[in-house]
Write a protein that holds these residues in place. Structure first.
Motif, PDB file in Angstrom:
ATOM      1  N   VAL A 244     -10.848  -5.616  -0.164  1.00  0.00           N
ATOM      2  CA  VAL A 244     -10.211  -6.938  -1.401  1.00  0.00           C
ATOM      3  C   VAL A 244      -8.729  -6.499  -1.628  1.00  0.00           C
ATOM      4  N   PHE A 245      -8.013  -5.430  -1.026  1.00  0.00           N
ATOM      5  CA  PHE A 245      -6.646  -4.785  -1.926  1.00  0.00           C
ATOM      6  C   PHE A 245      -5.559  -4.843  -0.354  1.00  0.00           C
ATOM      7  N   VAL A 246      -5.849  -5.091   0.618  1.00  0.00           N
ATOM      8  CA  VAL A 246      -5.815  -4.681   1.760  1.00  0.00           C
ATOM      9  C   VAL A 246      -6.022  -6.346   2.227  1.00  0.00           C
ATOM     10  N   ASP A 247      -6.579  -7.421   2.462  1.00  0.00           N
ATOM     11  CA  ASP A 247      -6.972  -8.790   2.385  1.00  0.00           C
ATOM     12  C   ASP A 247      -5.538  -9.561   1.431  1.00  0.00           C
ATOM     13  N   ARG A 248      -5.643  -9.104   0.038  1.00  0.00           N
ATOM     14  CA  ARG A 248      -4.292  -9.568  -0.035  1.00  0.00           C
ATOM     15  C   ARG A 248      -3.183  -9.006   0.122  1.00  0.00           C
ATOM     16  N   LEU A 249      -3.019  -8.664   0.504  1.00  0.00           N
ATOM     17  CA  LEU A 249      -2.125  -6.935   0.519  1.00  0.00           C
ATOM     18  C   LEU A 249      -1.951  -8.463   2.481  1.00  0.00           C
ATOM     19  N   VAL A 250      -2.405  -8.568   3.475  1.00  0.00           N
ATOM     20  CA  VAL A 250      -2.053  -8.666   4.611  1.00  0.00           C
ATOM     21  C   VAL A 250      -1.553 -10.215   3.704  1.00  0.00           C
ATOM     22  N   LYS A 251      -2.875 -11.262   3.332  1.00  0.00           N
ATOM     23  CA  LYS A 251      -2.644 -13.043   2.807  1.00  0.00           C
ATOM     24  C   LYS A 251      -1.373 -12.986   2.488  1.00  0.00           C
ATOM     25  N   GLY A 252      -0.091 -11.960   2.135  1.00  0.00           N
ATOM     26  CA  GLY A 252       0.736 -12.566   1.427  1.00  0.00           C
ATOM     27  C   GLY A 252       2.334 -11.892   1.942  1.00  0.00           C
ATOM     28  N   LEU A 253       1.709 -11.028   2.959  1.00  0.00           N
ATOM     29  CA  LEU A 253       3.013 -10.538   4.133  1.00  0.00           C
ATOM     30  C   LEU A 253       3.420 -11.584   5.300  1.00  0.00           C
ATOM     31  N   THR A 254       4.718 -11.683   4.357  1.00  0.00           N
ATOM     32  CA  THR A 254       5.301 -12.939   5.544  1.00  0.00           C
ATOM     33  C   THR A 254       6.873 -12.268   6.862  1.00  0.00           C
ATOM     34  N   SER A 255       6.501 -12.613   7.525  1.00  0.00           N
ATOM     35  CA  SER A 255       7.997 -12.135   8.603  1.00  0.00           C
ATOM     36  C   SER A 255       9.010 -11.715   7.617  1.00  0.00           C
ATOM     37  N   ALA A 256       9.261 -12.004   6.426  1.00  0.00           N
ATOM     38  CA  ALA A 256      10.256 -11.921   6.179  1.00  0.00           C
ATOM     39  C   ALA A 256      10.416 -10.435   5.533  1.00  0.00           C
ATOM     40  N   HIS A 257       9.008 -10.077   4.928  1.00  0.00           N
ATOM     41  CA  HIS A 257       9.247  -8.708   4.359  1.00  0.00           C
ATOM     42  C   HIS A 257       9.296  -7.685   5.939  1.00  0.00           C
ATOM     43  N   GLY A 258       9.180  -7.798   6.648  1.00  0.00           N
ATOM     44  CA  GLY A 258       9.720  -6.814   8.018  1.00  0.00           C
ATOM     45  C   GLY A 258       8.299  -6.000   8.296  1.00  0.00           C
ATOM     46  N   GLN A 259       8.699  -4.676   8.613  1.00  0.00           N
ATOM     47  CA  GLN A 259       7.928  -4.213   9.155  1.00  0.00           C
ATOM     48  C   GLN A 259       7.328  -3.188   8.282  1.00  0.00           C
ATOM     49  N   VAL A 260       5.538  -3.596   7.715  1.00  0.00           N
ATOM     50  CA  VAL A 260       4.682  -3.100   7.034  1.00  0.00           C
ATOM     51  C   VAL A 260       3.318  -2.653   7.560  1.00  0.00           C
ATOM     52  N   SER A 261       3.057  -1.020   6.763  1.00  0.00           N
ATOM     53  CA  SER A 261       2.348  -0.858   7.943  1.00  0.00           C
ATOM     54  C   SER A 261       1.520  -0.187   6.772  1.00  0.00           C
ATOM     55  N   PRO A 262       0.054   0.318   6.793  1.00  0.00           N
ATOM     56  CA  PRO A 262      -1.169   0.589   5.931  1.00  0.00           C
ATOM     57  C   PRO A 262      -0.469   2.453   5.799  1.00  0.00           C
ATOM     58  N   HIS A 263      -0.370   3.089   5.193  1.00  0.00           N
ATOM     59  CA  HIS A 263      -0.407   4.582   4.690  1.00  0.00           C
ATOM     60  C   HIS A 263      -1.699   5.201   4.298  1.00  0.00           C
ATOM     61  N   LEU A 264      -2.692   5.516   4.742  1.00  0.00           N
ATOM     62  CA  LEU A 264      -3.965   5.841   4.197  1.00  0.00           C
ATOM     63  C   LEU A 264      -3.399   7.177   3.278  1.00  0.00           C
TER      64      LEU A 264
END
Length: 294
Positions: A244-264
């Motif tokens: 649920v967290f990743v779904d909401r995060l990915v849905k809100g990410l745009t190109s303006a956020h630049g390089q964003v990746s998950p750290h598990l």
């Protein structure tokens, strides 16, 4: 999930990094075939492990074909000589080219380093081959710094790292509320800080274990925040994953956020975290009709 969102989710997961302590190296070895070569493996500073253990872990990570990123806990480093000794061995024995700098949990430093900035200014990092200097990000705020102080410190550290010829990287504390993380990312980019970000994501684990780590790390875990993560405060038995967290995060990410990746953070173990990634990836690929062939 739309096809466009599933593509973003797939790309997001493809650049994941993983936090693995020295004592968990056997688990990493057992699951190495499931991890892409070159993946960043962050090695935390734990009071129960000494420098020899952390360096052995870095060597193991390198031997497995991954990129070791040991933590340097500033307030736990006793002297400049101790820092230089560790960096020299890390570079020579494990080819370490990136470190994560943290202040550490001591109220009073045991040596000359009060915070991560004091390590950066020594010049020892670049002298011993560090190419990427990672620093912490705090989407939920900082216990002893105001919002303005926090942003100023983050920007200053990024500038000092770049001035010394290294690349800055931000690794955030894990969180349960994707909206809080997105708001923080918006503020980060608005302030002109464009460096890559690894967003802390708690791997699947028992709910009680997740809450215990949250309490240890000062992460917010109110009933409403847990509900947004997908946890009911009335049902604490069982396990929870970050879908649920990743779904909401990915849905809100745009190109303006630049390089964003998950750290598990694999609170429930390395294998369950990797299994979760595979299952999540299958789900998002299925959402856009990708056909998998044997």
């Amino acid at each position: 999930m739309s096809a466009g969102m599933s593509l973003r989710a797939d790309a997001f997961l493809n650049a994941f990094s993983l936090e693995v302590s020295a004592k968990a190296m056997p688990a990493l070895r057992a699951e190495a075939a499931r991890i892409p070569r070159g993946t960043i493996i962050s090695i935390p500073w734990l009071a129960s492990e000494d420098d020899d253990a952390r360096l052995a872990a870095a060597c193991a990570v390198r031997e497995l074909g991954f990129e070791p990123m040991p933590h340097l806990s500033a307030r736990r480093i006793g002297s400049h000589a101790a820092l230089e000794r560790f960096l020299e061995r890390a570079a020579g024995e494990a080819g370490v080219a990136r470190c994560l700098l943290i202040a550490g949990d001591l109220a009073t430093p045991i040596g000359p380093f009060a915070d991560s900035a004091s390590i950066i200014q020594t010049g020892l990092l670049e002298r011993h081959g560090i190419k990427v200097a990672a620093i912490g990000g705090h989407p939920e705020g900082h216990p002893v710094m105001s919002s303005d102080e926090r942003w100023q410190a983050l920007q200053h550290k990024c500038q000092r790292i770049e001035a010394r010829g290294m690349a800055p990287l931000i690794v955030t504390q894990f969180a349960f509320d994707a909206d809080t993380v997105l708001t923080w990312l918006d503020a980060l980019r608005t302030r002109g800080i464009t460096v890559p970000v690894l967003v802390g994501v708690p791997g699947p684990a028992s709910i009680t274990r997740l809450l215990r780590y949250a309490a240890m790390c000062g992460v917010g875990a109110s009933a409403s925040m847990l509900a947004r993560y997908g946890i009911s405060i009335g049902r604490l038995l069982g396990t929870a994953g970050p879908e649920v967290f990743v779904d909401r995060l990915v849905k809100g990410l745009t190109s303006a956020h630049g390089q964003v990746s998950p750290h598990l953070f694999p609170f429930g173990g390395v294998a369950p975290s990797l299994e979760w990634i595979e299952q999540y990836r299958q789900r998002v690929r299925g959402a856009r009709g990708v056909i998998h062939e044997d």
